[in-house]
Design a protein around this motif. Structure first.
Motif, PDB file in Angstrom:
ATOM      1  N   GLY A 243     -82.882  -6.902  57.996  1.00  0.00           N
ATOM      2  CA  GLY A 243     -84.319  -6.648  57.810  1.00  0.00           C
ATOM      3  C   GLY A 243     -84.636  -5.162  57.814  1.00  0.00           C
ATOM      4  O   GLY A 243     -85.154  -4.622  56.815  1.00  0.00           O
ATOM      5  N   PRO A 244     -84.341  -4.441  58.905  1.00  0.00           N
ATOM      6  CA  PRO A 244     -84.591  -2.993  58.935  1.00  0.00           C
ATOM      7  C   PRO A 244     -83.789  -2.228  57.879  1.00  0.00           C
ATOM      8  O   PRO A 244     -84.263  -1.219  57.349  1.00  0.00           O
ATOM      9  N   ALA A 245     -82.584  -2.697  57.561  1.00  0.00           N
ATOM     10  CA  ALA A 245     -81.741  -1.992  56.594  1.00  0.00           C
ATOM     11  C   ALA A 245     -82.369  -1.976  55.207  1.00  0.00           C
ATOM     12  O   ALA A 245     -82.100  -1.073  54.402  1.00  0.00           O
ATOM     13  N   ASN A 246     -83.225  -2.954  54.916  1.00  0.00           N
ATOM     14  CA  ASN A 246     -83.846  -3.041  53.593  1.00  0.00           C
ATOM     15  C   ASN A 246     -85.297  -2.579  53.590  1.00  0.00           C
ATOM     16  O   ASN A 246     -86.009  -2.772  52.615  1.00  0.00           O
ATOM     17  N   ASN A 247     -85.726  -1.958  54.681  1.00  0.00           N
ATOM     18  CA  ASN A 247     -87.097  -1.457  54.783  1.00  0.00           C
ATOM     19  C   ASN A 247     -87.048   0.067  54.890  1.00  0.00           C
ATOM     20  O   ASN A 247     -86.425   0.608  55.799  1.00  0.00           O
ATOM     21  N   GLU A 248     -87.708   0.755  53.958  1.00  0.00           N
ATOM     22  CA  GLU A 248     -87.609   2.212  53.921  1.00  0.00           C
ATOM     23  C   GLU A 248     -88.254   2.882  55.141  1.00  0.00           C
ATOM     24  O   GLU A 248     -87.969   4.044  55.424  1.00  0.00           O
ATOM     25  N   LYS A 249     -89.088   2.158  55.890  1.00  0.00           N
ATOM     26  CA  LYS A 249     -89.713   2.717  57.082  1.00  0.00           C
ATOM     27  C   LYS A 249     -88.958   2.360  58.354  1.00  0.00           C
ATOM     28  O   LYS A 249     -89.392   2.670  59.452  1.00  0.00           O
ATOM     29  N   GLU A 250     -87.815   1.679  58.168  1.00  0.00           N
ATOM     30  CA  GLU A 250     -87.022   1.270  59.316  1.00  0.00           C
ATOM     31  C   GLU A 250     -85.599   1.794  59.179  1.00  0.00           C
ATOM     32  O   GLU A 250     -85.237   2.426  58.182  1.00  0.00           O
ATOM     33  N   ARG A 251     -84.787   1.519  60.193  1.00  0.00           N
ATOM     34  CA  ARG A 251     -83.477   2.159  60.235  1.00  0.00           C
ATOM     35  C   ARG A 251     -82.509   1.311  61.060  1.00  0.00           C
ATOM     36  O   ARG A 251     -82.892   0.690  62.052  1.00  0.00           O
ATOM     37  N   VAL A 252     -81.242   1.310  60.639  1.00  0.00           N
ATOM     38  CA  VAL A 252     -80.159   0.761  61.464  1.00  0.00           C
ATOM     39  C   VAL A 252     -79.181   1.894  61.721  1.00  0.00           C
ATOM     40  O   VAL A 252     -78.672   2.516  60.783  1.00  0.00           O
ATOM     41  N   ALA A 253     -78.947   2.194  62.986  1.00  0.00           N
ATOM     42  CA  ALA A 253     -78.079   3.310  63.353  1.00  0.00           C
ATOM     43  C   ALA A 253     -77.107   2.875  64.433  1.00  0.00           C
ATOM     44  O   ALA A 253     -77.372   1.958  65.215  1.00  0.00           O
ATOM     45  N   ALA A 254     -75.967   3.564  64.469  1.00  0.00           N
ATOM     46  CA  ALA A 254     -74.934   3.279  65.464  1.00  0.00           C
ATOM     47  C   ALA A 254     -74.647   4.535  66.272  1.00  0.00           C
ATOM     48  O   ALA A 254     -74.762   5.654  65.763  1.00  0.00           O
ATOM     49  N   LEU A 255     -74.277   4.324  67.532  1.00  0.00           N
ATOM     50  CA  LEU A 255     -73.934   5.437  68.419  1.00  0.00           C
ATOM     51  C   LEU A 255     -72.614   5.116  69.101  1.00  0.00           C
ATOM     52  O   LEU A 255     -72.545   4.219  69.952  1.00  0.00           O
ATOM     53  N   LYS A 256     -71.564   5.848  68.713  1.00  0.00           N
ATOM     54  CA  LYS A 256     -70.242   5.623  69.307  1.00  0.00           C
ATOM     55  C   LYS A 256     -70.125   6.423  70.595  1.00  0.00           C
ATOM     56  O   LYS A 256     -70.451   7.611  70.634  1.00  0.00           O
ATOM     57  N   VAL A 257     -69.633   5.769  71.653  1.00  0.00           N
ATOM     58  CA  VAL A 257     -69.437   6.425  72.943  1.00  0.00           C
ATOM     59  C   VAL A 257     -67.955   6.389  73.284  1.00  0.00           C
ATOM     60  O   VAL A 257     -67.421   5.326  73.623  1.00  0.00           O
ATOM     61  N   PRO A 258     -67.254   7.512  73.198  1.00  0.00           N
ATOM     62  CA  PRO A 258     -65.824   7.527  73.541  1.00  0.00           C
ATOM     63  C   PRO A 258     -65.581   7.059  74.973  1.00  0.00           C
ATOM     64  O   PRO A 258     -66.283   7.474  75.906  1.00  0.00           O
ATOM     65  N   GLY A 259     -64.641   6.156  75.143  1.00  0.00           N
ATOM     66  CA  GLY A 259     -64.304   5.655  76.476  1.00  0.00           C
ATOM     67  C   GLY A 259     -65.298   4.656  77.022  1.00  0.00           C
ATOM     68  O   GLY A 259     -65.159   4.190  78.158  1.00  0.00           O
ATOM     69  N   GLY A 260     -66.297   4.283  76.223  1.00  0.00           N
ATOM     70  CA  GLY A 260     -67.374   3.429  76.713  1.00  0.00           C
ATOM     71  C   GLY A 260     -67.012   1.963  76.846  1.00  0.00           C
ATOM     72  O   GLY A 260     -67.787   1.180  77.394  1.00  0.00           O
ATOM     73  N   ALA A 261     -65.829   1.555  76.385  1.00  0.00           N
ATOM     74  CA  ALA A 261     -65.433   0.148  76.495  1.00  0.00           C
ATOM     75  C   ALA A 261     -65.263  -0.283  77.944  1.00  0.00           C
ATOM     76  O   ALA A 261     -65.236  -1.479  78.243  1.00  0.00           O
ATOM     77  N   THR A 262     -65.176   0.679  78.852  1.00  0.00           N
ATOM     78  CA  THR A 262     -65.029   0.352  80.275  1.00  0.00           C
ATOM     79  C   THR A 262     -66.369  -0.001  80.924  1.00  0.00           C
ATOM     80  O   THR A 262     -66.398  -0.412  82.084  1.00  0.00           O
ATOM     81  N   LEU A 263     -67.474   0.174  80.197  1.00  0.00           N
ATOM     82  CA  LEU A 263     -68.783  -0.155  80.759  1.00  0.00           C
ATOM     83  C   LEU A 263     -68.859  -1.644  81.090  1.00  0.00           C
ATOM     84  O   LEU A 263     -68.455  -2.493  80.294  1.00  0.00           O
ATOM     85  N   SER A 264     -69.400  -1.946  82.275  1.00  0.00           N
ATOM     86  CA  SER A 264     -69.510  -3.336  82.705  1.00  0.00           C
ATOM     87  C   SER A 264     -70.704  -4.008  82.049  1.00  0.00           C
ATOM     88  O   SER A 264     -71.580  -3.351  81.478  1.00  0.00           O
ATOM     89  N   ARG A 265     -70.756  -5.320  82.186  1.00  0.00           N
ATOM     90  CA  ARG A 265     -71.882  -6.067  81.640  1.00  0.00           C
ATOM     91  C   ARG A 265     -73.187  -5.624  82.301  1.00  0.00           C
ATOM     92  O   ARG A 265     -74.217  -5.491  81.645  1.00  0.00           O
ATOM     93  N   LYS A 266     -73.129  -5.376  83.627  1.00  0.00           N
ATOM     94  CA  LYS A 266     -74.326  -4.938  84.343  1.00  0.00           C
ATOM     95  C   LYS A 266     -74.798  -3.586  83.833  1.00  0.00           C
ATOM     96  O   LYS A 266     -75.999  -3.350  83.656  1.00  0.00           O
ATOM     97  N   GLN A 267     -73.845  -2.655  83.601  1.00  0.00           N
ATOM     98  CA  GLN A 267     -74.222  -1.337  83.085  1.00  0.00           C
ATOM     99  C   GLN A 267     -74.884  -1.463  81.713  1.00  0.00           C
ATOM    100  O   GLN A 267     -75.898  -0.798  81.445  1.00  0.00           O
ATOM    101  N   ILE A 268     -74.320  -2.309  80.863  1.00  0.00           N
ATOM    102  CA  ILE A 268     -74.905  -2.505  79.530  1.00  0.00           C
ATOM    103  C   ILE A 268     -76.290  -3.123  79.646  1.00  0.00           C
ATOM    104  O   ILE A 268     -77.225  -2.739  78.918  1.00  0.00           O
ATOM    105  N   ASP A 269     -76.457  -4.075  80.578  1.00  0.00           N
ATOM    106  CA  ASP A 269     -77.784  -4.666  80.803  1.00  0.00           C
ATOM    107  C   ASP A 269     -78.779  -3.607  81.259  1.00  0.00           C
ATOM    108  O   ASP A 269     -79.948  -3.615  80.839  1.00  0.00           O
ATOM    109  N   ASP A 270     -78.333  -2.692  82.114  1.00  0.00           N
ATOM    110  CA  ASP A 270     -79.209  -1.611  82.583  1.00  0.00           C
ATOM    111  C   ASP A 270     -79.615  -0.695  81.420  1.00  0.00           C
ATOM    112  O   ASP A 270     -80.776  -0.271  81.332  1.00  0.00           O
ATOM    113  N   TYR A 271     -78.669  -0.420  80.530  1.00  0.00           N
ATOM    114  CA  TYR A 271     -78.989   0.418  79.370  1.00  0.00           C
ATOM    115  C   TYR A 271     -79.925  -0.322  78.405  1.00  0.00           C
ATOM    116  O   TYR A 271     -80.767   0.296  77.747  1.00  0.00           O
ATOM    117  N   THR A 272     -79.782  -1.637  78.351  1.00  0.00           N
ATOM    118  CA  THR A 272     -80.685  -2.440  77.510  1.00  0.00           C
ATOM    119  C   THR A 272     -82.115  -2.336  78.031  1.00  0.00           C
ATOM    120  O   THR A 272     -83.068  -2.182  77.259  1.00  0.00           O
TER     121      THR A 272
END
Length: 584
Positions: A311-340
């Motif tokens: 949806g956002p990818a096909n809307n010129e006023k919207e955006r889909v972006a990614a953010l790679k975090v080196p070493g971030g695979a060690t983040l726990s589910r709780k940490q990801i929930d906190d970031y959410t």
């Protein structure tokens, strides 16, 4: 009253008679011998009182912390096992012959060396808080900053000119503080949000190079780096373009950091366009100490069945972006929930992710994306084993704000900074911001010059760029300025585009529009937030930590209990009636 400062004494003063004045930092009674740490603006000297001096000793027994004393005595060497290498005066002490109590002190409401005193208590008793070494050091640094700035500006032929505090209300982006006039019934002065129009008038007056370290006032919602009254170094020049102005100011900042911190900033600060800053970092004040960058993946997501992304990818006023975090695979589910939850503050509805593990990518969203799209994302972001990829998909503003702020939080939490200092100039800001109803707002202020001529402005006002520039250091905007409009026709058109008709323009800016018609030179300038700059140099968390008597986040002074009620007699003189009963 004294011959020496406490902090200047050392072994070169042995056997000298000295007179010291200061506060009792600490009192200790060791087996019949009393030690006083006497503190003044230069440091601490240890004073020893022997019981042989009966009257002096008796007086010393009654002394408590923060008493103000005058001490007369002889400088002697400390015993070898009593030397304190942590302070400059640690090899000597003063053998007291006489003590005079200049003033006593009640027990203070908090210990000056306590780390857990609340800010509310510190601000209520600010005169005590300012006695702490940390606060003394910060305000001395602030003094050195302003001293350096004045010397630099004087050296480059700028003239220091004061501008009025009681002036006319003009739209500059925030609410004005208003001052009622007693002599002009029903009329109000405004405290200046900046000296913007006056410094432009000084350019029209032929001074060419002006500066001022000046107080400004804005009645706006406050944050850690905002105050209702703040100080800025205000600069304006004639016959200089943006490259010349930013180069000169860059020289000043480089010299300032070198002199105060012995830090060598780059010989030439990097620069980035506003568009690139938003695309890569999500904010117009990018912290370039953080190596993380946002990556556009609109093209990859346009045809996926997962509507959250397509949806956002096909809307010129919207955006889909990614953010790679080196070493971030060690983040726990709780940490990801906190970031959410954290990105939810900025309007994000969730925080999708993909972890790159040894056995391959893992995520609840992979089943919606498919293996091919997942691999394209991994390739586009250059993710490797051990990394995590976070996603933002929504209106462009929400994606930028959520991922941009997440980037900075991740850097703090995971210590991802790769350098200590990172200045950057941001150029090519849009001239206007478009409201939902289609109306335009000036992103900087209405006196900023567009990058084109009047025809360019009228042909495409929404997309035209301004000749504005900001200096950002470590993710904080420390200075901002622009080339100004110096032609009356252009200024009138900009005001018209902002919805200010001729009558309103004449009422609010008639003096400026008139002045522009009397040989106004091309001019531009910049203003540096002094409080914020000192905060960064000191490593403080808030500008309240580098202001002697700051306001709270509710714009109140706990020390003086301001703002306060005014006697009715005074209000009657101003023809003002306060009616809180009708407050909604």
């Amino acid at each position: 009253m004294r011959t020496h400062f406490c902090g200047e004494l050392n072994k070169t003063f042995l056997e000298e008679e000295v007179e010291l004045c200061g506060w009792v930092n600490r009192r200790r009674d060791h087996g019949g011998v009393i030690f006083l740490d006497l503190r003044d603006k230069n440091g601490i000297a240890q004073v020893v009182i022997n019981p042989d001096t009966k009257e002096t000793f008796k007086l010393a027994e009654s002394v408590r912390n923060e008493f103000v004393l005058k001490v007369t005595g002889k400088v002697i060497a400390r015993a070898s096992d009593m030397i304190n290498k942590k302070i400059p005066t640690g090899e000597i002490e003063v053998l007291a012959g006489n003590i005079e109590v200049l003033n006593t002190s009640k027990p203070i409401p908090f210990q000056l060396d306590s780390l857990d005193t609340s800010e509310e208590v510190r601000l209520k008793y600010r005169y005590l808080d300012l006695r702490r070494d940390e606060m003394q050091d910060r305000l001395r640094i602030r003094s050195k900053v302003t001293h350096y700035m004045r010397e630099f500006m004087d050296k480059h032929d700028f003239i220091d000119i004061e501008t009025p505090f009681l002036t006319k209300a003009t739209p500059e982006g925030a609410r004005d503080y208003l001052v009622p006039s007693r002599t002009h019934e029903g009329s109000f002065f405004a405290l200046p949000q900046s000296p913007q129009l006056f410094k432009q008038l000084l350019m029209m007056s032929g001074f060419e190079r002006y500066y001022q370290i000046v107080k400004c006032f804005r009645d706006e919602d406050l944050r850690a780096d905002r105050q209702p009254e703040f100080t800025q170094l205000d600069v304006e020049t004639s016959f200089m373009n943006e490259v010349e102005i930013t180069s000169l100011m860059e020289e000043m900042i480089r010299g300032l950091f070198n002199e105060l911190l012995e830090v060598s900033l780059p010989k030439e600060f990097p620069s980035i366009s506003y568009h690139e800053a938003m695309r890569l970092y999500g904010v117009d004040r990018p912290d370039l100490r953080i190596p993380l960058k946002m990556v556009d993946i609109n093209e990859i997501m346009k045809d996926v069945e997962f509507k959250v992304f397509s949806g956002p990818a096909n809307n010129e006023k919207e955006r889909v972006a990614a953010l790679k975090v080196p070493g971030g695979a060690t983040l726990s589910r709780k940490q990801i929930d906190d970031y959410t939850k954290y990105v939810g503050i900025y309007g994000a509805k969730g925080l999708a992710y993909i972890k790159i593990n040894d056995d391959g990518p893992s995520s609840p969203i992979i089943k919606f994306l498919g293996e091919e799209v997942t691999q394209k994302v991994i390739k586009q972001t250059q993710a490797e084993i051990g990394d995590i990829i976070f996603f933002g998909a929504d209106k462009t503003r929400i994606v930028n704000e959520s991922l941009g702020n997440l980037r900075e939080k991740l850097a703090r939490d995971l210590d991802l900074f790769d350098k200590e200092w990172a200045p950057v100039w941001v150029f090519d800001f849009p001239m206007f911001d478009v409201e939902d109803d289609g109306s335009l707002n000036a992103i900087h202020h209405p006196f900023t010059a567009p990058s084109g001529d009047i025809d360019d402005l009228l042909d495409n006002p929404v997309n035209i760029l301004s000749r504005a520039y900001d200096l950002v250091i470590n993710g904080s905007e420390v200075g901002g300025g622009s080339i100004r409009i110096h032609q009356s026709d252009m200024q009138k058109k900009v005001l018209e585009l902002l919805g200010i008709d001729k009558e309103e323009a004449r009422e609010k800016f008639g003096f400026l529009l008139d002045a522009l018609e009397y040989g106004c030179p091309p001019h531009g300038g910049i203003a540096f937030g002094l409080d914020r700059l000192v905060m960064i140099i000191c490593g403080a968390d808030s500008i309240r930590e580098v202001i002697a008597f700051p306001k709270t986040q509710t714009a109140a002074c706990l020390l003086t209990d301001a703002p306060s009620n005014i006697p009715k007699k005074q209000l009657r003189e101003l023809n003002i009636k306060v009616n809180l009963a009708n407050k909604s």
